[in-house]
Design a protein around this motif. Structure first.
Motif, mmCIF file in Angstrom:
data_model
loop_
_atom_site.group_PDB
_atom_site.id
_atom_site.type_symbol
_atom_site.label_atom_id
_atom_site.label_comp_id
_atom_site.label_asym_id
_atom_site.label_seq_id
_atom_site.Cartn_x
_atom_site.Cartn_y
_atom_site.Cartn_z
ATOM 1 N N GLN A 36 0.825 -1.208 0.000
ATOM 2 C CA GLN A 36 0.000 0.000 0.000
ATOM 3 C C GLN A 36 0.854 1.251 0.000
ATOM 4 O O GLN A 36 1.812 1.379 0.763
ATOM 5 N N ALA A 37 0.484 2.178 -0.880
ATOM 6 C CA ALA A 37 1.150 3.479 -0.973
ATOM 7 C C ALA A 37 0.077 4.563 -1.000
ATOM 8 O O ALA A 37 -1.107 4.273 -1.133
ATOM 9 N N ARG A 38 0.497 5.799 -0.898
ATOM 10 C CA ARG A 38 -0.425 6.944 -0.875
ATOM 11 C C ARG A 38 -0.157 7.876 -2.039
ATOM 12 O O ARG A 38 0.893 7.833 -2.652
ATOM 13 N N SER A 39 -1.148 8.739 -2.298
ATOM 14 C CA SER A 39 -0.997 9.922 -3.148
ATOM 15 C C SER A 39 -0.933 9.677 -4.650
ATOM 16 O O SER A 39 -0.806 10.630 -5.403
ATOM 17 N N ALA A 40 -0.974 8.452 -5.102
ATOM 18 C CA ALA A 40 -0.957 8.169 -6.535
ATOM 19 C C ALA A 40 -1.459 6.749 -6.756
ATOM 20 O O ALA A 40 -1.459 5.932 -5.830
ATOM 21 N N LEU A 41 -1.861 6.468 -7.965
ATOM 22 C CA LEU A 41 -2.289 5.106 -8.290
ATOM 23 C C LEU A 41 -1.156 4.118 -8.055
ATOM 24 O O LEU A 41 -1.358 3.036 -7.522
ATOM 25 N N ARG A 42 0.059 4.542 -8.471
ATOM 26 C CA ARG A 42 1.240 3.689 -8.301
ATOM 27 C C ARG A 42 2.441 4.582 -8.027
ATOM 28 O O ARG A 42 2.609 5.617 -8.659
ATOM 29 N N THR A 43 3.245 4.164 -7.068
ATOM 30 C CA THR A 43 4.494 4.865 -6.756
ATOM 31 C C THR A 43 5.616 3.819 -6.735
ATOM 32 O O THR A 43 5.358 2.627 -6.914
#
Length: 108
Positions: A20-27
């Protein structure tokens, strides 16, 4: 949303395959819950990870919203911790989808 899309999304969120990441569809660190949906559906995510791309053009999040059939704000709030409940895990988001996202096989 279509049953098969919903089931695949829930399964992917619970699979442990995606970080899980934040602020974008994919980082570089992972995906947000909507990025997981895009990957499961075979959508092309732009190189910067912030949009869906169709025929070389940025399409924003509209293709995802069209398939899910509801506004996406609730998902980014849950994923990024913008709501009163703070950031939720993919498993918690999958539980929410299972309980509240309606099946409509006529959608998109």
């Amino acid at each position: 949303m279509k049953q098969e899309y919903r089931d695949a999304w829930i399964e992917a969120l619970r699979s442990g395959k995606y970080k899980q990441a934040r602020s974008a569809l994919r980082t570089n660190e992972g995906h947000c819950c909507l990025g997981v949906y895009a990957e499961v559906r075979g959508m092309t995510i732009t190189k910067d990870g912030r949009n869906i791309e169709i025929d070389g053009e940025q399409a924003g999040y509209e293709p995802i919203e069209k398939e899910i059939g509801i506004e996406l704000d609730i998902f980014w709030r849950k994923n990024d911790g913008a709501g009163v409940q703070g950031q939720q895990t993919f498993a918690q988001i999958a539980d929410y989808i299972e309980e509240y996202v309606e099946i409509d096989d006529e959608t998109a």
